[in-house]
Write a protein that holds these residues in place. Structure first.
Motif, mmCIF file in Angstrom:
data_model
loop_
_atom_site.group_PDB
_atom_site.id
_atom_site.type_symbol
_atom_site.label_atom_id
_atom_site.label_comp_id
_atom_site.label_asym_id
_atom_site.label_seq_id
_atom_site.Cartn_x
_atom_site.Cartn_y
_atom_site.Cartn_z
ATOM 1 N N MET A 87 5.623 -5.809 -0.911
ATOM 2 C CA MET A 87 4.940 -4.938 0.024
ATOM 3 C C MET A 87 5.668 -3.590 0.141
ATOM 4 O O MET A 87 5.040 -2.544 0.181
ATOM 5 C CB MET A 87 4.864 -5.644 1.377
ATOM 6 N N LYS A 88 7.011 -3.676 0.181
ATOM 7 C CA LYS A 88 7.795 -2.462 0.306
ATOM 8 C C LYS A 88 7.613 -1.578 -0.934
ATOM 9 O O LYS A 88 7.485 -0.357 -0.822
ATOM 10 C CB LYS A 88 9.262 -2.836 0.487
ATOM 11 N N ALA A 89 7.592 -2.206 -2.114
ATOM 12 C CA ALA A 89 7.400 -1.457 -3.354
ATOM 13 C C ALA A 89 6.017 -0.813 -3.376
ATOM 14 O O ALA A 89 5.853 0.316 -3.858
ATOM 15 C CB ALA A 89 7.584 -2.370 -4.558
ATOM 16 N N MET A 90 5.031 -1.518 -2.873
ATOM 17 C CA MET A 90 3.667 -0.981 -2.841
ATOM 18 C C MET A 90 3.601 0.265 -1.948
ATOM 19 O O MET A 90 2.939 1.242 -2.298
ATOM 20 C CB MET A 90 2.691 -2.040 -2.317
ATOM 21 N N LEU A 91 4.301 0.232 -0.814
ATOM 22 C CA LEU A 91 4.326 1.397 0.075
ATOM 23 C C LEU A 91 5.038 2.583 -0.591
ATOM 24 O O LEU A 91 4.609 3.734 -0.438
ATOM 25 C CB LEU A 91 4.996 1.040 1.395
ATOM 26 N N TRP A 92 6.113 2.316 -1.330
ATOM 27 C CA TRP A 92 6.803 3.384 -2.040
ATOM 28 C C TRP A 92 5.893 4.010 -3.097
ATOM 29 O O TRP A 92 5.858 5.236 -3.241
ATOM 30 C CB TRP A 92 8.086 2.878 -2.684
ATOM 31 N N ILE A 93 5.205 3.189 -3.842
ATOM 32 C CA ILE A 93 4.286 3.705 -4.870
ATOM 33 C C ILE A 93 3.188 4.537 -4.223
ATOM 34 O O ILE A 93 2.838 5.615 -4.706
ATOM 35 C CB ILE A 93 3.703 2.548 -5.707
ATOM 36 N N LEU A 94 2.657 4.050 -3.118
ATOM 37 C CA LEU A 94 1.625 4.787 -2.401
ATOM 38 C C LEU A 94 2.164 6.132 -1.905
ATOM 39 O O LEU A 94 1.483 7.161 -2.005
ATOM 40 C CB LEU A 94 1.097 3.956 -1.230
ATOM 41 N N ALA A 95 3.396 6.141 -1.391
ATOM 42 C CA ALA A 95 4.006 7.381 -0.907
ATOM 43 C C ALA A 95 4.228 8.365 -2.055
ATOM 44 O O ALA A 95 4.004 9.574 -1.896
ATOM 45 C CB ALA A 95 5.329 7.075 -0.207
ATOM 46 N N ILE A 96 4.641 7.864 -3.215
ATOM 47 C CA ILE A 96 4.852 8.740 -4.375
ATOM 48 C C ILE A 96 3.538 9.355 -4.824
ATOM 49 O O ILE A 96 3.457 10.561 -5.113
ATOM 50 C CB ILE A 96 5.538 7.965 -5.513
ATOM 51 N N PHE A 97 2.485 8.543 -4.880
ATOM 52 C CA PHE A 97 1.174 9.077 -5.265
ATOM 53 C C PHE A 97 0.666 10.092 -4.242
ATOM 54 O O PHE A 97 0.092 11.125 -4.602
ATOM 55 C CB PHE A 97 0.152 7.961 -5.460
ATOM 56 N N ALA A 98 0.882 9.819 -2.958
ATOM 57 C CA ALA A 98 0.458 10.758 -1.919
ATOM 58 C C ALA A 98 1.231 12.074 -2.048
ATOM 59 O O ALA A 98 0.655 13.160 -1.894
ATOM 60 C CB ALA A 98 0.668 10.150 -0.537
ATOM 61 N N ALA A 99 2.516 11.997 -2.344
ATOM 62 C CA ALA A 99 3.309 13.208 -2.525
ATOM 63 C C ALA A 99 2.820 13.985 -3.754
ATOM 64 O O ALA A 99 2.738 15.225 -3.713
ATOM 65 C CB ALA A 99 4.783 12.855 -2.679
ATOM 66 N N ALA A 100 2.460 13.286 -4.826
ATOM 67 C CA ALA A 100 1.963 13.959 -6.021
ATOM 68 C C ALA A 100 0.653 14.685 -5.731
ATOM 69 O O ALA A 100 0.447 15.826 -6.165
ATOM 70 C CB ALA A 100 1.777 12.950 -7.156
ATOM 71 N N VAL A 101 -0.228 14.036 -4.992
ATOM 72 C CA VAL A 101 -1.501 14.673 -4.638
ATOM 73 C C VAL A 101 -1.251 15.873 -3.738
ATOM 74 O O VAL A 101 -1.857 16.941 -3.920
ATOM 75 C CB VAL A 101 -2.448 13.652 -3.956
ATOM 76 N N GLY A 102 -0.343 15.741 -2.788
ATOM 77 C CA GLY A 102 -0.021 16.850 -1.890
ATOM 78 C C GLY A 102 0.554 18.040 -2.636
ATOM 79 O O GLY A 102 0.193 19.190 -2.381
ATOM 80 N N ILE A 103 1.456 17.777 -3.575
ATOM 81 C CA ILE A 103 2.045 18.864 -4.364
ATOM 82 C C ILE A 103 0.982 19.538 -5.219
ATOM 83 O O ILE A 103 0.938 20.768 -5.339
ATOM 84 C CB ILE A 103 3.207 18.336 -5.224
ATOM 85 N N THR A 104 0.105 18.738 -5.809
ATOM 86 C CA THR A 104 -0.962 19.304 -6.637
ATOM 87 C C THR A 104 -1.893 20.187 -5.811
ATOM 88 O O THR A 104 -2.274 21.286 -6.244
ATOM 89 C CB THR A 104 -1.771 18.180 -7.306
ATOM 90 N N LEU A 105 -2.267 19.729 -4.630
ATOM 91 C CA LEU A 105 -3.150 20.538 -3.776
ATOM 92 C C LEU A 105 -2.448 21.806 -3.289
ATOM 93 O O LEU A 105 -3.082 22.856 -3.155
ATOM 94 C CB LEU A 105 -3.638 19.709 -2.593
ATOM 95 N N ALA A 106 -1.146 21.713 -3.028
ATOM 96 C CA ALA A 106 -0.411 22.898 -2.565
ATOM 97 C C ALA A 106 -0.222 23.909 -3.692
ATOM 98 O O ALA A 106 -0.186 25.115 -3.456
ATOM 99 C CB ALA A 106 0.946 22.485 -1.998
ATOM 100 N N ALA A 107 -0.108 23.429 -4.934
ATOM 101 C CA ALA A 107 0.134 24.325 -6.060
ATOM 102 C C ALA A 107 -1.160 24.839 -6.679
ATOM 103 O O ALA A 107 -1.118 25.686 -7.559
ATOM 104 C CB ALA A 107 0.955 23.596 -7.116
#
Length: 121
Positions: free
Chosen positions: A1-21
């Motif tokens: 479960m913890k690994a799944m949350l980390w993966i989700l956070a990484i994907f969310a950060a990638a989407v956020g960076i893409t939208l900001a850039a």
């Protein structure tokens, strides 16, 4: 479960960076005669963050390497103390079991018996 949350956070950060850039705010021109380099501002910011990240990692690594001899000395000292406690514990155990010769040998390990009288060595 913890690994799944980390993966989700990484994907969310990638989407956020893409939208900001996504909006291109401009270019940065670095001129060093006779050279001229034109970079997008997003790439320049990314390179700057990467540079500071690798500088931080390098500095941490360098300080770790400088502190390594002291840590090794502390480890060897701690290990010697643990070994001494182990010998003492075994010697006391043998003493109370009635194995006096073995208790004496364990109390004075071979490396420390060099300056004992011959009757004890």
């Amino acid at each position: 479960m913890k690994a799944m949350l980390w993966i989700l956070a990484i994907f969310a950060a990638a989407v956020g960076i893409t939208l900001a850039a996504k909006p291109d705010f401009g270019y940065m021109i670095v001129v060093y005669p006779p050279y001229k380099v034109e970079l997008s501002l997003n790439f320049f910011v990314l390179m700057t963050l990467g540079f500071f990240f690798f500088l931080y990692v390098f500095m941490r690594l360098a300080t770790s390497m400088i502190a390594l001899p002291e840590r090794a000395r502390e480890y060897h000292k701690k290990r010697a103390e643990e070994r001494g406690r182990e010998y003492m514990r075994d010697a006391i155990s043998c003493y109370f079991e009635g194995r006096f010769t073995k208790a004496e040998r364990l109390r004075f390990p071979r490396s420390k018996r060099t300056n004992l009288p011959e009757s004890m060595a």
